[in-house]
Design an enzyme around this catalytic site. Structure first.
Site, PDB file in Angstrom:
ATOM      1  N   GLU A 117       0.842  -1.206   0.000  1.00 47.89           N
ATOM      2  CA  GLU A 117       0.000   0.000   0.000  1.00 47.89           C
ATOM      3  C   GLU A 117       0.869   1.245   0.000  1.00 47.89           C
ATOM      4  O   GLU A 117       2.005   1.222   0.475  1.00 47.89           O
ATOM      5  CB  GLU A 117      -0.862   0.017   1.278  1.00 47.89           C
ATOM      6  CG  GLU A 117      -2.329  -0.286   1.083  1.00 47.89           C
ATOM      7  CD  GLU A 117      -3.121   0.825   0.405  1.00 47.89           C
ATOM      8  OE1 GLU A 117      -2.570   1.580  -0.408  1.00 47.89           O
ATOM      9  OE2 GLU A 117      -4.316   0.914   0.686  1.00 47.89           O
ATOM     10  N   ASP A 118       0.306   2.323  -0.517  1.00 49.31           N
ATOM     11  CA  ASP A 118       0.995   3.609  -0.417  1.00 49.31           C
ATOM     12  C   ASP A 118       0.678   4.294   0.904  1.00 49.31           C
ATOM     13  O   ASP A 118       1.545   4.883   1.531  1.00 49.31           O
ATOM     14  CB  ASP A 118       0.610   4.509  -1.609  1.00 49.31           C
ATOM     15  CG  ASP A 118      -0.902   4.635  -1.788  1.00 49.31           C
ATOM     16  OD1 ASP A 118      -1.674   3.888  -1.140  1.00 49.31           O
ATOM     17  OD2 ASP A 118      -1.336   5.489  -2.594  1.00 49.31           O
ATOM     18  N   ASP A 121      -5.083   5.314   5.513  1.00 46.06           N
ATOM     19  CA  ASP A 121      -5.634   6.566   6.042  1.00 46.06           C
ATOM     20  C   ASP A 121      -6.812   6.200   6.960  1.00 46.06           C
ATOM     21  O   ASP A 121      -6.614   5.847   8.113  1.00 46.06           O
ATOM     22  CB  ASP A 121      -6.036   7.426   4.842  1.00 46.06           C
ATOM     23  CG  ASP A 121      -6.520   8.805   5.209  1.00 46.06           C
ATOM     24  OD1 ASP A 121      -6.177   9.301   6.285  1.00 46.06           O
ATOM     25  OD2 ASP A 121      -7.266   9.405   4.402  1.00 46.06           O
ATOM     26  N   PHE A 170      -2.723  16.081   3.996  1.00 42.61           N
ATOM     27  CA  PHE A 170      -2.820  15.380   2.722  1.00 42.61           C
ATOM     28  C   PHE A 170      -1.447  15.388   2.071  1.00 42.61           C
ATOM     29  O   PHE A 170      -0.822  16.436   1.925  1.00 42.61           O
ATOM     30  CB  PHE A 170      -3.858  16.038   1.816  1.00 42.61           C
ATOM     31  CG  PHE A 170      -4.360  15.094   0.771  1.00 42.61           C
ATOM     32  CD1 PHE A 170      -5.310  14.142   1.085  1.00 42.61           C
ATOM     33  CD2 PHE A 170      -3.858  15.132  -0.518  1.00 42.61           C
ATOM     34  CE1 PHE A 170      -5.762  13.238   0.138  1.00 42.61           C
ATOM     35  CE2 PHE A 170      -4.298  14.235  -1.475  1.00 42.61           C
ATOM     36  CZ  PHE A 170      -5.249  13.286  -1.137  1.00 42.61           C
ATOM     37  N   ARG A 183       1.753  12.774  -8.802  1.00 42.24           N
ATOM     38  CA  ARG A 183       2.331  11.442  -8.549  1.00 42.24           C
ATOM     39  C   ARG A 183       3.815  11.406  -8.868  1.00 42.24           C
ATOM     40  O   ARG A 183       4.558  10.611  -8.329  1.00 42.24           O
ATOM     41  CB  ARG A 183       1.639  10.383  -9.424  1.00 42.24           C
ATOM     42  CG  ARG A 183       0.205  10.103  -9.058  1.00 42.24           C
ATOM     43  CD  ARG A 183      -0.265   8.843  -9.781  1.00 42.24           C
ATOM     44  NE  ARG A 183      -1.715   8.742  -9.842  1.00 42.24           N
ATOM     45  CZ  ARG A 183      -2.482   8.255  -8.878  1.00 42.24           C
ATOM     46  NH1 ARG A 183      -1.943   7.823  -7.765  1.00 42.24           N
ATOM     47  NH2 ARG A 183      -3.793   8.196  -9.021  1.00 42.24           N
TER      48      ARG A 183
HETATM   49  P1  IMP Z   1      -8.317   4.911   3.169  1.00 43.70           P
HETATM   50  O1  IMP Z   1      -9.346   3.993   2.621  1.00 43.70           O
HETATM   51  O2  IMP Z   1      -8.937   6.153   3.765  1.00 43.70           O
HETATM   52  O3  IMP Z   1      -7.327   4.270   4.134  1.00 43.70           O
HETATM   53  O4  IMP Z   1      -7.487   5.478   1.970  1.00 43.70           O
HETATM   54  C1  IMP Z   1      -6.749   4.719   1.171  1.00 43.70           C
HETATM   55  C2  IMP Z   1      -6.504   5.388  -0.156  1.00 43.70           C
HETATM   56  O5  IMP Z   1      -6.848   6.785  -0.142  1.00 43.70           O
HETATM   57  C3  IMP Z   1      -5.043   5.353  -0.459  1.00 43.70           C
HETATM   58  O6  IMP Z   1      -4.690   4.167  -1.143  1.00 43.70           O
HETATM   59  C4  IMP Z   1      -4.848   6.603  -1.276  1.00 43.70           C
HETATM   60  O7  IMP Z   1      -5.121   6.341  -2.625  1.00 43.70           O
HETATM   61  C5  IMP Z   1      -5.879   7.583  -0.759  1.00 43.70           C
HETATM   62  N1  IMP Z   1      -5.335   8.534   0.234  1.00 43.70           N
HETATM   63  C6  IMP Z   1      -5.612   8.606   1.547  1.00 43.70           C
HETATM   64  N2  IMP Z   1      -4.923   9.597   2.146  1.00 43.70           N
HETATM   65  C7  IMP Z   1      -4.169  10.162   1.171  1.00 43.70           C
HETATM   66  C8  IMP Z   1      -3.205  11.243   1.156  1.00 43.70           C
HETATM   67  O8  IMP Z   1      -2.867  11.898   2.152  1.00 43.70           O
HETATM   68  N3  IMP Z   1      -2.655  11.504  -0.050  1.00 43.70           N
HETATM   69  C9  IMP Z   1      -2.959  10.827  -1.189  1.00 43.70           C
HETATM   70  N4  IMP Z   1      -3.834   9.823  -1.220  1.00 43.70           N
HETATM   71  C10 IMP Z   1      -4.446   9.488  -0.045  1.00 43.70           C
END
Ligand code: IMP
Length: 194
Positions: A117-118, A121, A170, A183
């Protein structure tokens, strides 16, 4: 609304950058820090997976750069797959609904699966994917994430290999986008916005 990337003076990113105020240091992690961290993660993963022929599953699109750098440091047989999930509309807020946009083409059953994962969040996307994979009966299932934003977590997610913990900001760059932009920044940056 203008988009400004905070930047350390002298970096001069070649992106649409409108400086409406004095630049403030906004690079959260430099490319050198990222490289050091990816090396550490590769070393940790290399302790656990040789001989297991793992299947590394990257989540598109954000993990592509991390995956590319990570696997070049893994010196044992492995396979790479990508899955395309969407949970975000445009902008920052998660819709909370996760959809599989493009699924896996490889059997997961009986494989040692490592999700790449990147960012974790809210945790909704990762929790969904781990559940999706677990139902397909892998021999083992672990999670490696480059960044973790624990302050925004809505569902618990167990992280096995963690790069950086990030504040509630963010972030973009090194594969991470906002509305498909940024990106290609080589460092991880915070966005100054609104
Ligand atoms: P989650 O479901 O809220 O954990 O978010 C997961 C996805 O949201 C990640 O794989 C990212 O694509 C995107 N995301 C969440 N926070 C960020 C951020 O700070 N920057 C860029 N993408 C984010």
């Amino acid at each position: 609304m203008s988009t400004v990337i905070d930047r350390v003076s002298g970096r001069g990113y070649n992106h649409r950058v409108e400086m409406k105020s004095e630049p403030k240091p906004g690079i959260l992690f430099t490319r050198q820090e990222i490289e050091t961290t990816v090396r550490r993660l590769a070393a940790e993963i290399s302790q656990d997976y040789p001989g297991k022929h793992p299947l590394l599953v990257g989540i598109l699109k954000g993990s592509f750069m991390f995956m590319a750098d990570l696997i070049r440091l893994l010196d044992f047989p492995l396979e790479v797959e990508f899955i395309n999930l969407s949970s975000y509309g445009r902008g920052r807020e998660s819709s909370g609904r996760v959809k599989v946009v493009q699924g896996l083409r490889t059997q997961v059953k009986g494989r040692h699966v490592l999700v790449i994962e990147d960012i974790v969040d809210t945790g909704l996307t990762t929790a969904f994917l781990l559940d999706y994979l677990r139902k397909r009966k892998p021999a083992s299932l672990r999670l490696c994430t480059l960044t973790d934003k624990p302050s925004r977590r809505q569902v618990p997610v167990a992280i096995d290999y963690l790069g950086f913990t990030v504040p509630d900001k963010f972030i973009v760059g090194y594969g991470l986008d906002r509305d498909e932009e940024f990106r290609n920044l080589p460092d991880i940056c915070t966005l100054k916005d609104e």
